[in-house]
Scaffold this active site. Structure first.
Site, short mmCIF file in Angstrom:
data_model
loop_
_atom_site.label_atom_id
_atom_site.label_comp_id
_atom_site.label_asym_id
_atom_site.label_seq_id
_atom_site.Cartn_x
_atom_site.Cartn_y
_atom_site.Cartn_z
N THR A 32 0.78 -1.13 0.08
CA THR A 32 0.04 -0.08 0.08
C THR A 32 1.04 0.97 -0.01
O THR A 32 1.85 1.45 0.54
CB THR A 32 -1.19 0.00 1.19
OG1 THR A 32 -0.29 0.52 2.50
CG2 THR A 32 -1.58 -1.38 1.56
N ASP A 56 -4.34 5.79 2.24
CA ASP A 56 -3.87 7.08 3.37
C ASP A 56 -4.34 6.16 4.82
O ASP A 56 -5.47 6.39 4.94
CB ASP A 56 -4.53 8.24 3.18
CG ASP A 56 -4.33 9.26 4.12
OD1 ASP A 56 -3.72 8.98 5.21
OD2 ASP A 56 -4.95 10.53 3.95
N ASN A 83 4.22 -0.07 8.72
CA ASN A 83 5.55 0.73 8.26
C ASN A 83 5.42 2.22 8.08
O ASN A 83 6.28 2.96 8.12
CB ASN A 83 6.41 0.11 7.02
CG ASN A 83 7.41 0.70 6.46
OD1 ASN A 83 8.40 1.02 7.10
ND2 ASN A 83 7.23 1.47 5.32
N SER A 134 8.21 0.70 14.95
CA SER A 134 8.67 1.57 16.14
C SER A 134 9.75 2.38 15.79
O SER A 134 10.07 2.48 14.47
CB SER A 134 8.36 1.09 17.64
OG SER A 134 8.82 2.12 18.33
N TYR A 148 8.06 13.34 16.95
CA TYR A 148 8.25 11.99 16.65
C TYR A 148 8.68 10.87 17.53
O TYR A 148 7.97 9.79 17.83
CB TYR A 148 9.49 11.91 15.53
CG TYR A 148 9.78 10.39 14.93
CD1 TYR A 148 8.97 10.08 14.03
CD2 TYR A 148 10.76 9.73 15.65
CE1 TYR A 148 9.48 8.78 13.31
CE2 TYR A 148 11.05 8.63 15.14
CZ TYR A 148 10.39 8.02 13.95
OH TYR A 148 10.73 6.75 13.49
N LYS A 152 6.28 7.39 18.76
CA LYS A 152 6.84 6.20 18.98
C LYS A 152 6.73 5.63 20.41
O LYS A 152 6.54 4.30 20.45
CB LYS A 152 8.32 6.04 18.24
CG LYS A 152 8.26 6.40 16.89
CD LYS A 152 7.71 5.44 16.27
CE LYS A 152 7.81 5.64 14.48
NZ LYS A 152 6.83 4.83 13.60
N THR A 183 17.78 5.68 4.75
CA THR A 183 16.76 5.61 3.85
C THR A 183 16.53 7.42 3.76
O THR A 183 17.27 8.16 4.12
CB THR A 183 15.63 5.10 4.56
OG1 THR A 183 15.32 5.83 5.72
CG2 THR A 183 15.81 3.85 4.78
#
Length: 272
Positions: A32, A56, A83, A134, A148, A152, A183
């Site tokens: 997705t 979404d 994810n 997480s 952030y 988490k 990433t």
């Protein structure tokens, strides 16, 4: 045994790497993304083994519909990997109300909606594995990532509780807690709050603490994820990378020392 794996945020980063790893070994993948065009390469390479879906995750109704489409297409859902999410960079004072709400919507509520949608299917199957992405920042914190970190920490509390609630149904829950990886999480995927000059020194110190060794190679995580989903007794928590565990050991040693130092005060507060 072939598995059906539902992965959110599969257009890039960990999501795409892991989707490809499952597909290459013969599993089915529901991939997705907000923009379904970003999933075309997966479908072209793997054909009917991949079901690309526009999603979404902050839309609860859309999340439930996507899970149902996955079930209808493949007949079952063995693994869900939540994810999807992003990082908001900036001091806590710098975050606007909308930035703060958007961060929690994506990283917490989006994960919650997909989890809620998958649970009835997994309960009916009598098995399943929910993997929540997480972060080591859900266990220990760094400055300049306050919202952030908070998102988490929420994922950690929600998922640890979930594991206690659904274990009797044959459903496993694992929190995957990566340290930094190379990433685009800190690049194009990130949001940056408007600068308040007073925090420039804090930000400079944060940047100075980052080295090349702080970041792992994203592709190297695929083997760990495959081992995780194949485990008959998967852990509640799994760190990814060499940096996370030693850092958390230091953090918890400091916490325990402080808690013990204040143990008498804590006991007095019990009142009896």
């Amino acid at each position: 045994m072939k598995k059906t794996v539902f992965i959110t945020g599969a257009s890039r980063g960990f999501g795409k790497i892991w989707a490809e790893a499952f597909l290459k070994r013969g599993d089915n993948v529901v991939a997705t993304a907000r923009d379904i065009r970003s999933l075309e390469s997966l479908q072209q390479e793997f054909g009917d083994a991949v079901l690309p879906l526009k999603l979404d995750v902050t839309d609860r109704q859309e999340s439930f519909a996507a899970i149902q489409k996955a079930k209808d297409y493949f007949g079952q859902i063995d693994v869900v990997i939540n994810n999807a999410g992003y990082g908001l960079f900036g001091a806590i004072e710098e975050a606007t109300e909308q930035e703060a709400r958007d961060q929690i919507e994506a990283n917490v509520f989006g994960l919650l909606w997909v989890t809620q949608a998958a649970l009835p299917i997994m309960r009916a199957q009598g098995h399943g594995h929910i993997i929540q992405l997480s972060s080591v920042l859900g266990v220990a914190t760094l400055p300049v990532l306050g919202l952030y970190n908070a998102s988490k920490f929420a994922v950690e509390g929600l998922s640890e509780t979930l594991a206690k609630e659904v274990g009797e149904f044959g459903i496993h829950v694992t929190l995957v807690e990566p340290n930094g990886f190379s990433t685009d999480w800190a690049g194009p995927s990130a949001i940056h709050s408007a600068r308040i000059e007073a925090y420039d020194d804090v930000k400079a110190a944060f940047q100075a603490g980052l080295t090349e060794d702080s970041f792992g190679i994203p592709e190297a995580t695929a083997g760990a994820i495959l081992k995780l989903v194949d485990s008959e007794n998967p852990p509640l928590r799994l760190f990814l990378g060499k940096v996370a565990l030693p850092w958390v050991q230091q953090v918890y040693a400091s916490r325990l020392s402080t808690w013990e130092e204040w143990a008498d005060v804590a006991a007095e507060a019990h009142g009896k």
